[in-house]
Design an enzyme around this catalytic site. Structure first.
Site, mmCIF file in Angstrom:
data_model
loop_
_atom_site.group_PDB
_atom_site.id
_atom_site.type_symbol
_atom_site.label_atom_id
_atom_site.label_comp_id
_atom_site.label_asym_id
_atom_site.label_seq_id
_atom_site.Cartn_x
_atom_site.Cartn_y
_atom_site.Cartn_z
ATOM 1 N N LYS A 45 56.995 -12.758 -17.039
ATOM 2 C CA LYS A 45 55.703 -13.445 -17.117
ATOM 3 C C LYS A 45 54.873 -13.483 -15.986
ATOM 4 O O LYS A 45 55.760 -13.629 -14.853
ATOM 5 C CB LYS A 45 55.574 -14.425 -18.122
ATOM 6 N N TYR A 257 38.651 -28.997 9.237
ATOM 7 C CA TYR A 257 37.867 -29.666 8.516
ATOM 8 C C TYR A 257 38.296 -31.135 8.404
ATOM 9 O O TYR A 257 39.082 -31.653 8.347
ATOM 10 C CB TYR A 257 37.640 -29.025 6.975
HETATM 11 C C1 PLP Z 1 58.858 -19.288 -18.795
HETATM 12 C C2 PLP Z 1 59.868 -19.205 -19.852
HETATM 13 C C3 PLP Z 1 61.184 -19.011 -19.767
HETATM 14 C C4 PLP Z 1 61.930 -18.769 -18.151
HETATM 15 O O1 PLP Z 1 61.849 -20.064 -17.740
HETATM 16 P P1 PLP Z 1 62.603 -20.502 -16.277
HETATM 17 O O2 PLP Z 1 62.509 -21.816 -16.282
HETATM 18 O O3 PLP Z 1 61.938 -19.934 -15.465
HETATM 19 O O4 PLP Z 1 63.979 -19.934 -16.558
HETATM 20 C C5 PLP Z 1 62.025 -18.952 -20.858
HETATM 21 N N1 PLP Z 1 61.596 -19.254 -21.993
HETATM 22 C C6 PLP Z 1 60.220 -19.430 -22.252
HETATM 23 C C7 PLP Z 1 59.604 -19.688 -23.467
HETATM 24 C C8 PLP Z 1 59.146 -19.406 -21.148
HETATM 25 O O5 PLP Z 1 57.843 -19.590 -21.312
#
Ligand code: PLP
Length: 374
Positions: A45, A257
């Site tokens: 994702k 800044y």
């Molecule tokens: C993002 C996510 C993962 C992966 O998690 P990590 O901590 O990056 O390994 C797994 N399951 C769900 C439901 C997630 O949202």
């Protein structure tokens, strides 16, 4: 190689995110080995946590990964074009605007509420779905009682039942065992479905957390997943910024800044082409932002093996580094300064900005040139 349109000319970019796909593959193999008898999937994702979903997922598929997790149906549709055979799960699930893409691209929605279940049952035309059961996050998922109710209906048959850990980064947290027990009970209602609970940190909790399928994300990209233990993962992402201008300034002068950085000595300053619009957070400033009131130093870079601190506030497109202590000639206009990678752990860079590796990595990449090696 770059995944960007020709409009982004890598040579003209002033930040560079290098992705080592070989290290990514090695990290996946390590997580697959730690997953025991469970199949190891991958969370890709948020554009592969900022590293580029398409090249990352393609490389993982070649390594043997078959199960991918994206956040929304747009990401799923883009991934489907690249991976016609993969099982692609959409974590945010089904809602009106997403239905057409979910169906057209053969995506598996993770149904997260009774509302989503009802929607998919009426409009999903019997297609495969997954069911998320909330066991302690109070984020997504039906309650265990709702799951038990759904199990009593023989016409509802998810292919996967899943849940998500809240505290797996803290192995001793009592919520971990409670979630494992609640999930084991919930999945028992759906004996024909596969079960998945563990993210990266969850995989380290041991056999009881593994079930049939694991879903590592951050560990694949080289980030820390378990607190207060050495990170066993290979470095995947290296961020560098280019020195645009070198300038000399006098003791007593101020920098950036707000004039919050006051020079205690005559200094050489490297002005570099990265700022908060590139995902280099303003909270990593050397001074003059609320986080610095805590007494922590700001972010730093590494060039020629030397540590160069951020001077003053990080600005939208530019950041200043103190290179006074470098040997003459060690830094020139056009030199590159590493901000995370082999010399600075991603998570150390994140801590300097008051955040976590996940946020620093996913923030990268609107303007940076991504380069892939394998
Ligand atoms: C993002 C996510 C993962 C992966 O998690 P990590 O901590 O990056 O390994 C797994 N399951 C769900 C439901 C997630 O949202």
């Amino acid at each position: 190689m770059t995944d960007r349109p020709p409009s982004l000319m890598p040579a003209a970019a002033t930040t560079r995110l290098a992705i080592d796909l070989g290290a990514l593959a090695a990290n996946w193999r390590q997580m697959a080995a730690r997953s025991g008898r469970a199949r190891c999937g991958a969370a890709v994702k948020a554009d592969g946590y900022g590293t580029g979903m398409i090249p990352v997922a393609g490389r993982l598929e070649r390594e043997g990964c078959r199960d991918f997790f994206v956040a929304d149906a747009n990401e799923g549709a883009a991934l489907r074009r690249a991976l016609p055979e993969a099982r692609i799960h959409v974590l945010n699930g089904a809602f009106d605007g997403a239905m057409a893409l979910l169906v057209a691209h053969d995506l598996i929605p993770v149904l997260n509420s009774m509302h989503q279940v009802a929607l998919w049952r009426s409009a999903g035309a019997g297609r495969a779905c997954a069911l998320h059961v909330d066991t302690g996050m109070n984020r997504l998922g039906v309650t265990p009682a709702e799951a038990a109710g759904l199990a009593a209906d023989p016409s509802f048959r998810p292919v996967l039942v899943m849940s998500h850990f809240a505290c797996a980064d803290t192995p001793a947290h009592p919520l971990n065992a409670a979630q494992i027990a609640a999930f084991a009970a919930a999945r028992a209602h759906f004996p024909q479905a596969e079960a998945s609970l563990a993210n990266s940190a969850g995989i380290h909790l041991g056999a009881d957390a593994l079930f049939d399928l694991t879903r590592p994300g951050i560990a694949l990209y080289g980030g820390e997943s378990v607190n207060d233990t050495p990170n066993p993962m290979a470095v995947v992402a290296t961020l560098k910024t280019r020195v645009l201008v070198l300038r000399e300034a006098r003791a007593g002068d101020s920098v950036s800044y707000g004039a919050t950085a006051r020079l205690g000595r005559d200094s050489r300053i490297a002005v570099c082409g990265i700022g908060y619009a590139d995902g280099f957070h303003r909270s990593g400033s050397g001074s003059g932002v609320p986080l610095r009131g805590t007494g922590l130093p700001g972010a730093h870079g590494i060039i020629a093996g030397e540590r160069v601190p951020v001077l003053g506030r990080v600005t939208m497109d530019l950041t200043m580094f103190d290179v006074t202590d470098l040997a003459p000639g060690a830094v020139e206009p056009g030199s590159w300064i590493e901000l995370f990678g082999p010399a600075i752990a991603l998570d150390d860079a994140a801590r300097a900005a008051g955040t976590i590796g996940y946020e620093l990595l996913t923030a990268m990449g609107r303007r940076s040139a991504r380069e892939y090696r394998d």
